[in-house]
Design a protein around this motif. Structure first.
Motif, PDB file in Angstrom:
ATOM      1  N   THR A 471     -10.198  -6.423   1.010  1.00  0.00           N
ATOM      2  CA  THR A 471     -10.402  -6.614  -0.430  1.00  0.00           C
ATOM      3  C   THR A 471     -10.568  -5.350  -1.194  1.00  0.00           C
ATOM      4  O   THR A 471      -9.827  -5.161  -2.361  1.00  0.00           O
ATOM      5  N   GLU A 472     -11.276  -4.349  -0.470  1.00  0.00           N
ATOM      6  CA  GLU A 472     -11.089  -3.095  -1.021  1.00  0.00           C
ATOM      7  C   GLU A 472      -9.703  -2.317  -1.258  1.00  0.00           C
ATOM      8  O   GLU A 472      -9.158  -1.656  -1.968  1.00  0.00           O
ATOM      9  N   ILE A 473      -9.057  -2.503   0.228  1.00  0.00           N
ATOM     10  CA  ILE A 473      -7.745  -1.930   0.084  1.00  0.00           C
ATOM     11  C   ILE A 473      -6.845  -2.495  -1.057  1.00  0.00           C
ATOM     12  O   ILE A 473      -6.120  -1.824  -1.682  1.00  0.00           O
ATOM     13  N   TRP A 474      -6.921  -3.922  -0.962  1.00  0.00           N
ATOM     14  CA  TRP A 474      -6.094  -4.452  -2.086  1.00  0.00           C
ATOM     15  C   TRP A 474      -6.347  -3.948  -3.468  1.00  0.00           C
ATOM     16  O   TRP A 474      -5.728  -3.705  -4.318  1.00  0.00           O
ATOM     17  N   ALA A 475      -7.717  -3.967  -3.795  1.00  0.00           N
ATOM     18  CA  ALA A 475      -8.098  -3.510  -5.067  1.00  0.00           C
ATOM     19  C   ALA A 475      -7.665  -2.165  -5.425  1.00  0.00           C
ATOM     20  O   ALA A 475      -7.252  -2.003  -6.704  1.00  0.00           O
ATOM     21  N   ALA A 476      -7.903  -1.325  -4.352  1.00  0.00           N
ATOM     22  CA  ALA A 476      -7.417  -0.064  -4.639  1.00  0.00           C
ATOM     23  C   ALA A 476      -5.812   0.136  -5.053  1.00  0.00           C
ATOM     24  O   ALA A 476      -5.391   1.091  -5.697  1.00  0.00           O
ATOM     25  N   ARG A 477      -5.065  -0.545  -4.156  1.00  0.00           N
ATOM     26  CA  ARG A 477      -3.736  -0.593  -4.235  1.00  0.00           C
ATOM     27  C   ARG A 477      -3.075  -0.999  -5.506  1.00  0.00           C
ATOM     28  O   ARG A 477      -2.124  -0.837  -6.234  1.00  0.00           O
ATOM     29  N   ARG A 478      -3.618  -2.279  -5.950  1.00  0.00           N
ATOM     30  CA  ARG A 478      -3.329  -3.085  -7.162  1.00  0.00           C
ATOM     31  C   ARG A 478      -4.456  -3.073  -8.208  1.00  0.00           C
ATOM     32  O   ARG A 478      -4.873  -3.961  -8.348  1.00  0.00           O
ATOM     33  N   PRO A 479      -4.508  -2.090  -8.772  1.00  0.00           N
ATOM     34  CA  PRO A 479      -5.861  -2.074  -9.789  1.00  0.00           C
ATOM     35  C   PRO A 479      -5.387  -2.931 -10.940  1.00  0.00           C
ATOM     36  O   PRO A 479      -4.235  -2.945 -11.452  1.00  0.00           O
ATOM     37  N   ARG A 480      -6.451  -3.769 -11.586  1.00  0.00           N
ATOM     38  CA  ARG A 480      -6.121  -4.699 -12.477  1.00  0.00           C
ATOM     39  C   ARG A 480      -6.346  -3.991 -13.968  1.00  0.00           C
ATOM     40  O   ARG A 480      -7.631  -3.414 -14.124  1.00  0.00           O
TER      41      ARG A 480
ATOM     42  N   VAL C  23      -4.389  -7.231   9.242  1.00  0.00           N
ATOM     43  CA  VAL C  23      -3.364  -8.401   9.386  1.00  0.00           C
ATOM     44  C   VAL C  23      -3.317  -9.228   7.902  1.00  0.00           C
ATOM     45  O   VAL C  23      -2.247  -9.458   7.795  1.00  0.00           O
ATOM     46  N   ALA C  24      -4.078  -8.923   7.012  1.00  0.00           N
ATOM     47  CA  ALA C  24      -3.922  -9.495   5.859  1.00  0.00           C
ATOM     48  C   ALA C  24      -2.713  -8.702   5.189  1.00  0.00           C
ATOM     49  O   ALA C  24      -1.983  -9.096   4.318  1.00  0.00           O
ATOM     50  N   LEU C  25      -2.925  -7.283   5.273  1.00  0.00           N
ATOM     51  CA  LEU C  25      -1.956  -6.482   4.720  1.00  0.00           C
ATOM     52  C   LEU C  25      -0.417  -6.740   5.498  1.00  0.00           C
ATOM     53  O   LEU C  25       0.716  -6.754   4.476  1.00  0.00           O
ATOM     54  N   ALA C  26      -0.414  -7.306   6.505  1.00  0.00           N
ATOM     55  CA  ALA C  26       0.964  -7.580   7.374  1.00  0.00           C
ATOM     56  C   ALA C  26       1.309  -8.684   6.628  1.00  0.00           C
ATOM     57  O   ALA C  26       2.576  -8.915   6.406  1.00  0.00           O
ATOM     58  N   ALA C  27       0.707  -9.702   6.693  1.00  0.00           N
ATOM     59  CA  ALA C  27       0.662 -10.897   6.021  1.00  0.00           C
ATOM     60  C   ALA C  27       1.322 -10.818   4.539  1.00  0.00           C
ATOM     61  O   ALA C  27       2.365 -11.437   4.311  1.00  0.00           O
ATOM     62  N   VAL C  28       0.876  -9.823   3.829  1.00  0.00           N
ATOM     63  CA  VAL C  28       1.333  -9.610   2.556  1.00  0.00           C
ATOM     64  C   VAL C  28       2.934  -8.988   2.562  1.00  0.00           C
ATOM     65  O   VAL C  28       3.858  -9.390   1.806  1.00  0.00           O
ATOM     66  N   ARG C  29       3.115  -8.275   3.573  1.00  0.00           N
ATOM     67  CA  ARG C  29       4.312  -7.543   3.638  1.00  0.00           C
ATOM     68  C   ARG C  29       5.514  -8.316   3.978  1.00  0.00           C
ATOM     69  O   ARG C  29       6.685  -8.571   3.681  1.00  0.00           O
ATOM     70  N   LEU C  30       5.067  -9.549   4.953  1.00  0.00           N
ATOM     71  CA  LEU C  30       5.816 -10.388   5.576  1.00  0.00           C
ATOM     72  C   LEU C  30       6.465 -11.437   4.526  1.00  0.00           C
ATOM     73  O   LEU C  30       7.410 -11.722   4.216  1.00  0.00           O
ATOM     74  N   LEU C  31       5.546 -11.780   3.591  1.00  0.00           N
ATOM     75  CA  LEU C  31       5.721 -12.686   2.658  1.00  0.00           C
ATOM     76  C   LEU C  31       6.432 -12.038   1.515  1.00  0.00           C
ATOM     77  O   LEU C  31       7.476 -12.745   0.876  1.00  0.00           O
ATOM     78  N   GLU C  32       6.200 -10.902   1.166  1.00  0.00           N
ATOM     79  CA  GLU C  32       7.124 -10.024   0.140  1.00  0.00           C
ATOM     80  C   GLU C  32       8.624 -10.044   0.684  1.00  0.00           C
ATOM     81  O   GLU C  32       9.555 -10.281  -0.032  1.00  0.00           O
ATOM     82  N   ARG C  33       8.592  -9.733   2.092  1.00  0.00           N
ATOM     83  CA  ARG C  33      10.041  -9.597   2.548  1.00  0.00           C
ATOM     84  C   ARG C  33      10.651 -10.792   2.501  1.00  0.00           C
ATOM     85  O   ARG C  33      11.864 -10.774   2.311  1.00  0.00           O
ATOM     86  N   LEU C  34       9.935 -11.979   2.509  1.00  0.00           N
ATOM     87  CA  LEU C  34      10.765 -13.185   2.342  1.00  0.00           C
ATOM     88  C   LEU C  34      10.630 -13.682   1.029  1.00  0.00           C
ATOM     89  O   LEU C  34      11.069 -14.839   0.551  1.00  0.00           O
ATOM     90  N   GLY C  35      10.712 -12.748   0.115  1.00  0.00           N
ATOM     91  CA  GLY C  35      10.969 -12.993  -1.286  1.00  0.00           C
ATOM     92  C   GLY C  35       9.763 -13.520  -2.251  1.00  0.00           C
ATOM     93  O   GLY C  35      10.241 -14.185  -3.271  1.00  0.00           O
ATOM     94  N   LEU C  36       8.595 -13.578  -1.733  1.00  0.00           N
ATOM     95  CA  LEU C  36       7.533 -14.105  -2.561  1.00  0.00           C
ATOM     96  C   LEU C  36       6.720 -12.977  -3.026  1.00  0.00           C
ATOM     97  O   LEU C  36       6.424 -11.751  -2.609  1.00  0.00           O
ATOM     98  N   ARG C  42      -9.361 -13.138  -6.559  1.00  0.00           N
ATOM     99  CA  ARG C  42     -10.393 -12.369  -6.483  1.00  0.00           C
ATOM    100  C   ARG C  42     -11.507 -13.058  -5.939  1.00  0.00           C
ATOM    101  O   ARG C  42     -11.864 -14.459  -6.293  1.00  0.00           O
ATOM    102  N   ASP C  43     -12.533 -12.582  -5.171  1.00  0.00           N
ATOM    103  CA  ASP C  43     -13.841 -12.859  -4.752  1.00  0.00           C
ATOM    104  C   ASP C  43     -13.711 -14.268  -3.901  1.00  0.00           C
ATOM    105  O   ASP C  43     -14.716 -15.086  -3.738  1.00  0.00           O
TER     106      ASP C  43
END
Lengths: 480, 231, 248
Positions: A471-480, C23-36, C42-43
């Motif tokens: 969550t922290e990494i994401w918030a830092a990379r994608r500021p809203r 793992v979540a960062l990898a999942a994001v890269r993977l899904l983006e690579r697949l065009g999504l 939040r929260d």
């Protein structure tokens, strides 16, 4: 921790360290599990048949009173005496009375789980009736003063050397009698023959009871289920009230699944269907009919509740669909690790982890519903698709069970829920946990966790929390 | 006393059902299982072959003969191989092999029928008398091809013990009575289950694997099962 | 399928969020690579499974309601790099919310569009070769909730087969439970430890260098055991094997 839980953990520790037990369990359960798969493959439409079998069980349990009445009527029509037992004490009293009325001094028994539930052997012995178990495994258990550890293979925990020693010590067997397993079996056969043919009374369980005809079904591989219900003059069949199936056709469906699920056999060697005591002369065959040449002259069927109606009324009612095949034991990683004795009751394994607590009125909730990783292997192999993991979860959620959880867990869980529903608090708590673990970790791992959590680190290291959460990494990379 | 117990148990069950939380609510009986593929008619050669294969896989033996006379000869051969001088047998009417008992008697074998007395003491003596007999000879109500099973129904002239007490069991089975499966047999013979006090499915010789999961035959029931299949 | 999927929501899950963010960062890269396009609501915190498995229904419901509220802000499919959490949402949320008129419908709708990561890629996107390259001998551990809860068995294996230069070794008894079981690992530590021991022996026997799984819960437990045994074998989430490398 309750006494029961402490005892359970003690038994588990013993079992886990018992190398022989571990090897025997691994071998037996994997063989039976593989055999089951193979046997179901040879059955056309096995999946559809299991669905159908489940529907039969569901329908039957949902109309249990009607079918019990029908069964009792039909059984009586064929000459059986039907008795009803509400409690364990009622059931033992009935059987002891039947034995007394028959002047019985010796009883031969083929396997009956209900008889274990009600501790029948002790009650009969106290009343002066010697009881001999005739299933080879149960016979060995009885000689050893032991308890069965698997509902299908009761002495999976014993070696042939154990059995040889037992036969020598308790039965006076000579060396040549116990030279190998076939010799031991032949010795047991000779010993038990004498008992079968002299017994006054034969006691059996019932795998199924058919309402349409009033029949009881006794399934064995050895033949003791036939001999003990044929040679003695009196036969007593103990039937758990949930064993009813509506029709002969339904019995056929169940029989197609029972042995395949239990041992991988297409059918057990002897499927014995008993409808009344032996038919007397002057029956349907006409005046020349001399009646049946053998079989018991008296058949007593004891319908036993012993907590089943209590289960039926509760959230675990689905467990009453069980046909006692033992497939869940063979698939269960926990059973495979701890064996039957560790469960501490009549029924081990996944079935036991639901049946015993659901039936019980004990003050302290059983530890058994928590002795599961909820892996779901049992549900996968159950011939009638009982959702045991869901039943375990329901038991875990019962107020008495929750109240008996250790304080640290109850407080911790309430705290966790409080925090997890408030994201800002969650982030704060996470930072604290992160600081704690990072301080105590080496190369990102902790080798000791505090207090009750040390049970984790008894067997494996625990990772430190990451330096930044996703969550922290994401918030830092994608500021809203 | 007994009526009370019955009433109590039924009342407990009814009360439980009123509030029951079963996963499937008020399910009606699902009827027959319709999922089985088309099977050959009873007596079909395919079924006989399957029956034999299944029985053999269980260490039983099928003897397919082309006449009643051959059946009698096959039976005598088995009896003589075991050097048995006495057999326990069903009455001739139910064997499905006219002349079999006469053939055995001609070969010097004593044919015993069971007729257990009502008195316990007499019964014991009779059982001890027949216990040493090595061979039992019966007919069969039916055979089940998919499992290699015999269906035996008790009745006058058809003892249970003939197929149970002696270590060798010879059964005569008529080809026309070999059914594909148990459900097929039950469907063809409604009411068969209650015709006698005992209907038993015998699927191979008696066995156990209780000691170290090691298979042994002939525990309490026969260790040899011979099925003579006659036309 | 109606219109092709263009946007998904990622539910990282509490363990991934706090212990294995890669793992979540990898999942994001993977899904983006697949065009999504990937949204991270939040929260999001925890799906509530630990409470549910422990019998703490009230706590589980509280967490379920919160999670449902967050996941309902968007109608997009929800992808979860965890089979057990996906199973919780798909099968247990509707059960938990059955008696709650305000949430029953919400639970059904969220459940109908929630997928475990490999399930989403193979069954929804129809993709098995994601263009990944790796190296080494991997063995796949099949997590219980993923295979028996969600019915996801083949999808991870097919995705692994599509990775260049990765040799997939069969893991003996790959479907056997590793012994994690949530709180079971602590409450029934002796049994959990014995099951872990067996899993580690199987891993050693497979000759694999990397154990791959869909659930970091299992991987945390197996990884902790491998570390305790001083094994050179490491654990990796499927997303990390399949994802394109991080851009530096």
């Amino acid at each position: 921790m309750s006494r029961e839980a402490a005892d359970f953990h003690a038994r588990v520790r013993i079992a886990v360290r018992d190398r022989h037990l571990q090897a025997a369990l691994a071998s037996a359960t994997s063989r039976l599990a593989d055999a089951r798969l193979h046997a179901l493959e040879s059955l056309p439409s096995a999946d559809a048949l299991r669905d159908h079998a489940r529907r039969i069980r569901a329908h039957t349990i949902g109309a249990l009173d009607t079918y019990l009445e029908e069964f009792a009527r039909r059984a009586a029509d064929h000459g059986a005496r039907v008795h009803w037992a509400r409690t364990s004490a009622d059931a033992t009293r009935l059987v002891v009375e039947i034995a007394r009325a028959a002047g019985a001094r010796l009883a031969v028994k083929s396997k009956s789980m209900v008889s274990e539930e009600i501790a029948l052997n002790e009650a009969l012995e106290a009343a002066g009736v010697r009881v001999v178990e005739t299933d080879l495994g149960e016979f060995i258990v009885q000689l050893a003063g032991d308890r069965p550890s698997h509902i299908i293979v009761p002495v999976v925990h014993r070696t042939s050397a154990d059995v040889a020693a037992l036969f020598r010590a308790k039965l006076g067997a000579r060396d040549e009698d116990v030279a190998d397993i076939p010799m031991m079996t032949a010795f047991a056969r000779r010993t038990l023959r004498r008992e079968f043919l002299r017994a006054d009374i034969g006691i059996s369980g019932a795998n199924f009871a058919v309402a349409e005809t009033g029949s009881v079904t006794v399934v064995t591989n050895e033949g003791n289920g036939r001999l003990s219900t044929t040679a003695p003059r009196v036969h007593v069949a103990l039937v758990g009230i949930e064993r009813i199936v509506p029709t002969a056709e339904d019995l056929g469906v169940m029989l197609q699944l029972l042995a395949r699920s239990a041992t991988g056999q297409k059918l057990s060697v002897y499927t014995n269907i008993i409808t009344g005591p032996r038919r007397p002369a002057g029956g349907a065959e006409g005046p020349s009919d001399g009646g049946e040449p053998d079989g018991p002259d008296e058949l007593h069927i004891v319908l036993v509740d012993n907590g089943r109606s209590r289960i039926l009324a509760g959230p675990s009612a689905e467990i009453l669909y069980c046909i006692r095949c033992g497939a869940c034991l063979n698939g269960c990683p926990v059973y495979r690790t701890i064996g039957g004795h560790a469960y501490g009751g009549v029924y081990p394994g996944p079935i036991g982890s639901v049946f015993a607590p659901a039936r019980s009125e004990a003050a302290h909730p059983s530890p058994l519903p928590h002795a599961s990783s909820l892996c779901g292997a049992c549900r996968e192999v159950c011939p009638v698709r009982i959702d045991i993991p869901s039943l375990l979860l329901t038991l875990r959620a019962q107020p008495a069970m929750v109240r008996s959880a250790p304080r640290w867990l109850r407080v911790g869980m309430a705290g966790y829920a409080f925090v997890a529903t408030r994201p800002w608090l969650y982030r704060l708590a996470a930072r604290l946990a992160r600081a704690y673990t990072r301080r105590r970790s080496k190369d990102g791992w902790l080798t000791r966790l505090p207090g009750p959590l040390s049970a984790w680190t008894a067997h494996r290291d625990f990772p430190a929390l990451a330096s930044r959460s996703f969550t922290e990494i994401w918030a830092a990379r994608r500021p809203r | 006393m007994m009526a009370d117990a019955r009433g109590h148990v039924l009342a407990d069950v009814r009360r439980a059902l009123r509030g029951a939380r079963l996963p499937e609510a008020a399910l009606s009986h699902p009827g027959s299982f319709g999922g089985c593929p088309e099977a050959p008619a009873p007596g079909d050669a395919v079924l006989i072959a399957r029956f034999g294969a299944e029985l053999e896989a269980l260490c039983g033996a099928m003897h397919l003969v082309s006449s009643i006379a051959d059946a009698a000869r096959a039976a005598v051969e088995i009896v003589e191989r075991h050097e048995a001088r006495r057999v326990l047998a069903w009455s001739e009417r139910w064997l499905g092999c006219p002349g079999l008992l006469a053939t055995l008697e001609q070969a010097g074998v004593q044919v015993t029928a069971i007729d257990l007395g009502a008195d316990a003491a007499i019964r014991r003596v009779q059982l001890e008398d027949i216990e040493p007999v090595v061979v039992g000879v019966t007919g069969a109500e039916a055979g089940l091809a998919d499992t290699g099973s015999l269906v035996l129904v008790s009745g006058p002239g058809r003892s249970r013990l003939a197929s149970l007490l002696p270590p060798v069991h010879i059964a005569v089975l008529s080809q026309a009575r070999v059914f594909p499966t148990l459900p097929a047999f039950l469907a063809a013979r409604p009411g068969v289950m209650a015709e006698g006090s005992n209907l038993v499915l015998v699927t191979g010789p008696s066995r156990t694997a209780d000691i170290e999961m090691t298979l042994t035959h002939g525990v309490h029931g026969p260790r040899e099962v011979h099925v003579i299949v006659v036309p | 399928m109606t219109s092709p999927v263009t946007h998904v929501q990622l539910f990282a899950t509490c363990l991934v969020d706090q212990f294995y963010p890669s793992v979540a960062l990898a999942a994001v890269r993977l899904l983006e690579r697949l065009g999504l396009a990937v949204e991270v609501p939040r929260d999001l915190t925890c799906c509530g499974q630990p409470a549910f498995n422990g019998g703490f229904q009230a706590e589980a419901r509280a967490m379920a309601r919160r999670t449902l509220d967050v996941l309902s802000r968007s109608d997009n499919p929800i992808v979860v790099p965890s089979g057990s959490c996906a199973d919780m949402v798909v099968h247990r949320y509707p059960e938990l919310m059955a008696g709650d008129p305000a949430y029953a419908d919400k639970a059904a709708r969220v459940a109908s569009r929630t997928y475990e990561l490999s399930q989403f890629i193979v069954d929804v996107l129809g993709v098995t070769a994601v263009g990944a390259t790796g190296h080494g001998k991997v063995a796949y551990h099949s997590s219980c909730h993923t295979q028996r809860g969600l019915g996801v068995r083949e999808q991870p294996l097919r995705l692994l087969a599509g990775v260049n230069s990765v040799a997939c070794r069969p893991l003996p008894e790959s479907e056997a439970c590793c012994g994690f079981g949530g709180l079971f690992a602590v409450k029934m530590a002796d049994i959990s430890g014995a099951l872990l021991g067996r899993k580690l022996d199987d891993i050693e026997a497979s000759g694999a260098e990397i154990v791959v799984g869909t659930d970091v819960s299992c991987l945390m437990h197996i990884g902790g055991g491998l570390r305790r045994r001083r094994s050179a074998v490491r654990v990796s989430h499927l997303a990390e094997i399949l994802a394109p490398p991080e851009e530096t």
